[in-house]
Write an enzyme that holds these catalytic residues in place. Structure first.
Site, PDB file in Angstrom:
ATOM      1  N   HIS A   1     -17.469  -2.017  36.772  1.00 19.66           N
ATOM      2  CA  HIS A   1     -16.848  -1.426  35.586  1.00 19.66           C
ATOM      3  C   HIS A   1     -16.996   0.097  35.583  1.00 19.66           C
ATOM      4  O   HIS A   1     -17.622   0.675  34.696  1.00 19.66           O
ATOM      5  CB  HIS A   1     -17.456  -2.023  34.308  1.00 19.66           C
ATOM      6  CG  HIS A   1     -17.149  -3.477  34.144  1.00 19.66           C
ATOM      7  ND1 HIS A   1     -18.082  -4.464  34.335  1.00 19.66           N
ATOM      8  CD2 HIS A   1     -15.996  -4.095  33.837  1.00 19.66           C
ATOM      9  CE1 HIS A   1     -17.514  -5.648  34.137  1.00 19.66           C
ATOM     10  NE2 HIS A   1     -16.259  -5.452  33.841  1.00 19.66           N
TER      11      HIS A   1
ATOM     12  N   HIS B   1     -12.193   1.333  38.521  1.00 18.90           N
ATOM     13  CA  HIS B   1     -11.671   0.094  37.940  1.00 18.90           C
ATOM     14  C   HIS B   1     -10.707   0.425  36.785  1.00 18.90           C
ATOM     15  O   HIS B   1      -9.636  -0.167  36.672  1.00 18.90           O
ATOM     16  CB  HIS B   1     -12.836  -0.772  37.444  1.00 18.90           C
ATOM     17  CG  HIS B   1     -12.424  -1.875  36.518  1.00 18.90           C
ATOM     18  ND1 HIS B   1     -11.651  -2.944  36.928  1.00 18.90           N
ATOM     19  CD2 HIS B   1     -12.657  -2.064  35.193  1.00 18.90           C
ATOM     20  CE1 HIS B   1     -11.428  -3.742  35.895  1.00 18.90           C
ATOM     21  NE2 HIS B   1     -12.019  -3.232  34.835  1.00 18.90           N
TER      22      HIS B   1
ATOM     23  N   HIS C   1     -10.569   0.833  28.442  1.00 20.68           N
ATOM     24  CA  HIS C   1     -10.943  -0.532  28.061  1.00 20.68           C
ATOM     25  C   HIS C   1     -12.366  -0.943  28.459  1.00 20.68           C
ATOM     26  O   HIS C   1     -12.878  -1.928  27.936  1.00 20.68           O
ATOM     27  CB  HIS C   1      -9.932  -1.542  28.614  1.00 20.68           C
ATOM     28  CG  HIS C   1     -10.189  -1.917  30.032  1.00 20.68           C
ATOM     29  ND1 HIS C   1      -9.866  -1.101  31.084  1.00 20.68           N
ATOM     30  CD2 HIS C   1     -10.781  -3.015  30.574  1.00 20.68           C
ATOM     31  CE1 HIS C   1     -10.244  -1.681  32.209  1.00 20.68           C
ATOM     32  NE2 HIS C   1     -10.803  -2.846  31.925  1.00 20.68           N
ATOM     33  N   ASP C   2     -13.015  -0.204  29.358  1.00 22.94           N
ATOM     34  CA  ASP C   2     -14.418  -0.503  29.708  1.00 22.94           C
ATOM     35  C   ASP C   2     -15.306   0.724  29.530  1.00 22.94           C
ATOM     36  O   ASP C   2     -16.361   0.841  30.187  1.00 22.94           O
ATOM     37  CB  ASP C   2     -14.511  -0.975  31.176  1.00 22.94           C
ATOM     38  CG  ASP C   2     -14.244  -2.462  31.308  1.00 22.94           C
ATOM     39  OD1 ASP C   2     -14.597  -3.217  30.386  1.00 22.94           O
ATOM     40  OD2 ASP C   2     -13.669  -2.872  32.335  1.00 22.94           O
TER      41      ASP C   2
HETATM   42 ZN    ZN Z   1     -12.205  -4.073  32.930  1.00 14.82          ZN
END
Ligand code: ZN
Length: 380
Positions: free
Chosen positions: A148, A152, A188-189
């Site tokens: 993550h 990514h 998103h992470d």
């Molecule tokens: Zn992700």
């Protein structure tokens, strides 16, 4: 890292952030971290994520992380630009792009996509603020995190661009939808600590307490993204109502990445397809489709597997096969029903290849206990 400094200094950014809006600095709850040892009361008030704090503290201790490609010549920049010409290609090699941009794949790629989709002109965005916003996002990912990390995030953002180009979506999405989708994919992470929710709950981590043990990480990614949106001032020229709407809708997209809620979204999507009442003129339906795609999908690479096949590898293989069988394949199958194009067939083909290569690593049939453990892991 040096690459980030290069980007910042070129754009004239300060090496540290000095925000002032109300913000909870989670480090004050973090009793045993190395952060607390050297942190001063003044520093605590500063607006740094863990990642940026650790980076700056490393810098002050004189132990900066070295990078293999510190100095880039024009060839690298030229090759990176050349790669961006094929950014809509499903086989885009994000790892190569990351090396060619000296670890700045997320900044370079997202900036390019904003320009490609005409978002900069449409929303009257300030280029310096945009660049700063993207650098802050990239820095808030943990480079030590093996999965993550910012690469990514860049990978998922590039995949989002591929979905947005699919004829069914391309003909119906608005610039607003594209803007939200790209920001949600890139963030998103954000600030992912590298451990999962059950671990945070079992260790009484402050994040678990803060978010009441529900979608703990996803809530943290979302709230971190909101923090950066506000701090960067990228949309400060927009009405307050629009900015609030943006924060909420980005939240809906990021919260949809919670794997334990994947079936909920899939069932809703499937029932719309069964009834044939998916209406892409309806913003709620468009957002449902986009939510499907912000989920974490192991999408295109043959996953790197160590050549030896020990017990641990076998267990990882079980998890991967379970993940693809129960989460990825059903999603891709429904997507193919919705948009039966070359891309959807390629995606299904890649899942098949991935599954086959993991199955090749299983020396023996997994016991039912292994499968159950793998599924439990997936659902946690
Ligand atoms: Zn992700």
């Amino acid at each position: 890292m040096l690459g980030d400094v290069r980007v910042r200094s070129r754009a004239g950014f300060e090496s540290e952030r000095r925000g002032s809006h109300p913000y909870i600095d989670f480090r004050i709850f973090h009793a045993q971290s190395e952060i607390e040892v050297s942190v001063s009361a003044r520093n605590i008030r500063r607006l740094l994520s863990f990642q940026r704090y650790l980076r700056s503290s490393r810098f002050f201790r004189g132990t900066t992380v070295s990078n293999s490609l510190n100095i880039l010549d024009d060839d690298y920049n030229g090759q990176a630009k050349c790669m961006l010409g094929k950014v809509g290609n499903w086989n885009f090699d994000i790892f190569l792009f990351d090396r060619l941009t000296n670890g700045n794949s997320l900044v370079s790629l997202t900036c390019h996509l904003f320009s490609l989709h005409g978002l900069i002109e449409y929303f009257h965005l300030d280029m310096v603020k945009l660049r700063r916003f993207l650098v802050m996002i990239q820095e808030d990912y943990h480079s030590q995190n093996p999965y993550h990390n910012a690469v990514h995030a860049a990978d998922v953002t590039q995949a989002m661009h591929c979905y947005l180009r699919e004829p069914k979506l391309a003909n119906s999405v608005t610039p607003w939808d594209v803007l939200l989708s790209l920001i949600a994919a890139a963030t998103h992470d954000l600030d992912h600590p590298g451990v999962n929710q059950p671990f945070l709950i079992k260790t009484n981590h402050y994040l678990a307490t803060l978010y009441k043990n529900t979608s703990v990480l996803e809530n943290h990614h979302w709230r971190s993204a909101v923090g950066l949106l506000r701090e960067s001032g990228l949309f400060s020229h927009m009405p307050l109502e629009s900015r609030k709407q943006m924060e909420t809708q980005i939240g809906a997209l990021i919260l949809a990445t919670d794997i334990s809620r994947q079936n909920e979204y899939l069932s809703l999507f499937r029932s719309h397809l069964d009834r044939g009442d998916l209406c892409l003129e309806d913003a709620r339906h468009r957002h449902l489709v986009l939510q499907e795609w912000t989920g974490d999908i192991e999408k295109k690479y043959q996953l790197g597997v160590s050549p030896f096949c020990d017990r641990q590898t076998e267990s990882i293989a079980n998890i991967q096969i379970g993940f693809m069988t129960y989460l990825v394949e059903p999603l891709f199958t429904e997507w193919a029903r919705f948009s039966n194009t070359r891309l959807s067939q390629t995606m299904l083909g890649h899942v098949g290849l991935n599954k086959a290569s993991w199955k090749g690593l299983q020396r023996e049939q997994p016991s039912s206990e292994d499968s159950e453990a793998a599924l439990e892991e997936l659902n946690s």
